[in-house]
Design a protein around this motif. Sequence first.
Motif, mmCIF file in Angstrom:
data_model
loop_
_atom_site.group_PDB
_atom_site.id
_atom_site.type_symbol
_atom_site.label_atom_id
_atom_site.label_comp_id
_atom_site.label_asym_id
_atom_site.label_seq_id
_atom_site.Cartn_x
_atom_site.Cartn_y
_atom_site.Cartn_z
ATOM 1 N N THR A 154 3.119 -2.660 -3.593
ATOM 2 C CA THR A 154 2.073 -3.563 -3.875
ATOM 3 C C THR A 154 0.960 -3.263 -3.564
ATOM 4 N N LEU A 155 -0.142 -3.000 -4.028
ATOM 5 C CA LEU A 155 -1.698 -3.434 -3.314
ATOM 6 C C LEU A 155 -2.135 -5.003 -3.355
ATOM 7 N N ALA A 156 -1.711 -5.732 -1.996
ATOM 8 C CA ALA A 156 -2.531 -6.702 -1.684
ATOM 9 C C ALA A 156 -3.439 -7.186 -1.978
ATOM 10 N N LYS A 157 -3.441 -8.432 -3.228
ATOM 11 C CA LYS A 157 -4.974 -9.247 -3.870
ATOM 12 C C LYS A 157 -5.524 -10.552 -3.651
ATOM 13 N N GLU A 158 -6.777 -11.002 -2.365
ATOM 14 C CA GLU A 158 -6.502 -11.815 -2.672
ATOM 15 C C GLU A 158 -6.162 -12.903 -3.607
ATOM 16 N N GLY A 159 -5.748 -14.367 -3.490
ATOM 17 C CA GLY A 159 -5.022 -14.554 -4.636
ATOM 18 C C GLY A 159 -4.105 -14.300 -4.825
ATOM 19 N N GLY A 160 -3.405 -13.012 -4.856
ATOM 20 C CA GLY A 160 -1.900 -12.443 -5.567
ATOM 21 C C GLY A 160 -0.952 -12.267 -4.774
ATOM 22 N N SER B 26 -6.064 -5.633 6.427
ATOM 23 C CA SER B 26 -6.728 -6.548 6.350
ATOM 24 C C SER B 26 -7.935 -5.766 6.404
ATOM 25 N N LEU B 27 -8.253 -4.975 6.644
ATOM 26 C CA LEU B 27 -9.543 -4.174 6.616
ATOM 27 C C LEU B 27 -9.501 -3.415 4.917
ATOM 28 N N GLY B 28 -8.381 -3.083 5.074
ATOM 29 C CA GLY B 28 -8.116 -2.620 3.801
ATOM 30 C C GLY B 28 -7.858 -3.340 2.366
ATOM 31 N N ARG B 29 -7.677 -4.720 2.637
ATOM 32 C CA ARG B 29 -7.725 -5.524 1.134
ATOM 33 C C ARG B 29 -9.216 -5.925 1.356
ATOM 34 N N ARG B 30 -9.994 -5.915 2.227
ATOM 35 C CA ARG B 30 -10.980 -5.959 2.062
ATOM 36 C C ARG B 30 -12.462 -4.852 1.839
ATOM 37 N N ALA C 53 -7.758 2.224 0.539
ATOM 38 C CA ALA C 53 -6.821 1.358 0.331
ATOM 39 C C ALA C 53 -5.133 1.208 0.177
ATOM 40 N N SER C 54 -4.520 3.025 0.656
ATOM 41 C CA SER C 54 -3.621 1.854 0.890
ATOM 42 C C SER C 54 -2.924 1.463 1.951
ATOM 43 N N ALA D 235 1.968 1.883 5.104
ATOM 44 C CA ALA D 235 0.587 2.858 5.481
ATOM 45 C C ALA D 235 0.221 2.598 6.573
ATOM 46 N N ALA D 236 -0.399 1.154 6.888
ATOM 47 C CA ALA D 236 -1.388 0.392 7.600
ATOM 48 C C ALA D 236 -0.508 0.528 9.089
ATOM 49 N N ILE D 237 0.650 0.279 8.768
ATOM 50 C CA ILE D 237 1.382 0.808 10.037
ATOM 51 C C ILE D 237 1.998 2.172 10.732
#
Length: 484
Positions: free
Chosen positions: A6-12, A332-336, A341-342, A354-356
């Motif tokens: 899931t691509l995490a987004k603000e508020g999701g 967090s950088l990916g979310r912003r 995006a991964s 992917a971030a790990i």
Amino acid sequence: MTTQPTLAKEGGTTGNPGESQPSDGLKAGLKNRHLSMIAIGGVIGAGLFVGSGSGIAAAGPAILLSYALVGTMVVFVMRMLGEMAAARPSSGSFSAYADQALGRWAGFTIGWLYWFFWVVVLAVEATAGAVILESWIPAVPQWAWALIVMVVLTATNLASVSSYGEFEFWFAGIKVVAIAAFVVVGLLAVFGLLPGSDNPGAGFAHLTDAGGFLPLGAGAILTGVLMVVFSFMGSEIVTLAAGESEDPQKAVTKATNSVIWRIGVFYLGSIFVVLTLLPWNDKSIVEKGSYVAALDSIGIPHAGQVMNVIVLTAVLSCLNSGLYTASRMAFSLGRRGDAPASFARVNARGVPTAAILGSVVFGFVAVFFNYKWPDTVFAFLLNSSGAVALFVWLVICVTQLRMRGIILRETPEKLIVRMWLFPYLTWATIAMIVFVLGYMLYDGGSAREQVVLSLLVAALVLVVALVKERFAKATRDEQAVIDH
């Protein structure tokens, strides 16, 4: 049936219905006991055990003032960070707040610098752990131990955030128990109350009997500051981890309020014990390490091996937390939109895979550099990340000056942790950090090199941030013209 990331987004939210989760898609898998121990263990790095001997040799008993000065600075910075994190828990912590208060360029720059700092730390700690493990089992080469340690802790972080929390709970627990026992046993020996102790029990005499409390002059206090400041890096980890806890506000408030006694007991308390058990100029403090020398003076059998076990635990704890911290900053950088995006995608367990993996890959590359070119490429990485801790603390201070007004305007009811004597103490802390950076430049040697190279890397990242922001603005303007 496979679950798509899931691509995490603000508020999701992601995951199963009914589960308590942060709004950014990460799983609330950290329990209060995890957060409490992460908060306590976060200020106890391997540097305390390994590097304190050099600090004592450089400043004498006055190293206590060096620790007290840096400790005070960290307490103030943590209070400011706690104010923002309690009001707005986020996996990006100070990077996300800098983004909101100072601009995208600030969040981008400090976020990537912090990520860079921790992936270099991964290489340092993996190598330090490998050295200890190889001394126990020499049949396995050092590079293999470094690989094993990295793979095991990567697997732990990939499993779930609760796995990270559980490992860190026990790692930090061992460090805390070890230092607490060291302080208690050491003080008993200092006053001659420990049965069978080999130490003469001179009370507080060793604080002044080898040239006085300031044997190397008042300037040695500042030299000591430069040597101990980086052993405090990591105290801010709890504010990143709070975003994945069941009650972020409570966790941050508790951690912020307890930082004073944690620094007082673990840093000042343990160094005070070393200095009262032995004269500051005892050669064994540098040769064996301050804690081993102190234990030897009491007559603790196999003190070196006992301390090696504790140092290995501290190394693994730092590695575990470093990997977690780097990955959550990348997430967090990916979310912003400031990283691929991964990096912002989480799997069904709420883990940003992917971030790990992205953070680990750079860590592995840094480990390779450490073995292949330790005095050139890796030395550059080490020095160019050396002053990042001070940059991070400085950004936290400046951000808090702006964020206080934003929080008061938008969600005043969430301002449950407040910086003392705002804004005067905030400005005083900024002045302290700038002074330390200036003194590093003045002091010369490795300190100057660290500041210069860190500034160079920071400038490079800042240029990338500004160019990226300009392109984004041009794209928006172009789109606005098309829409009209």
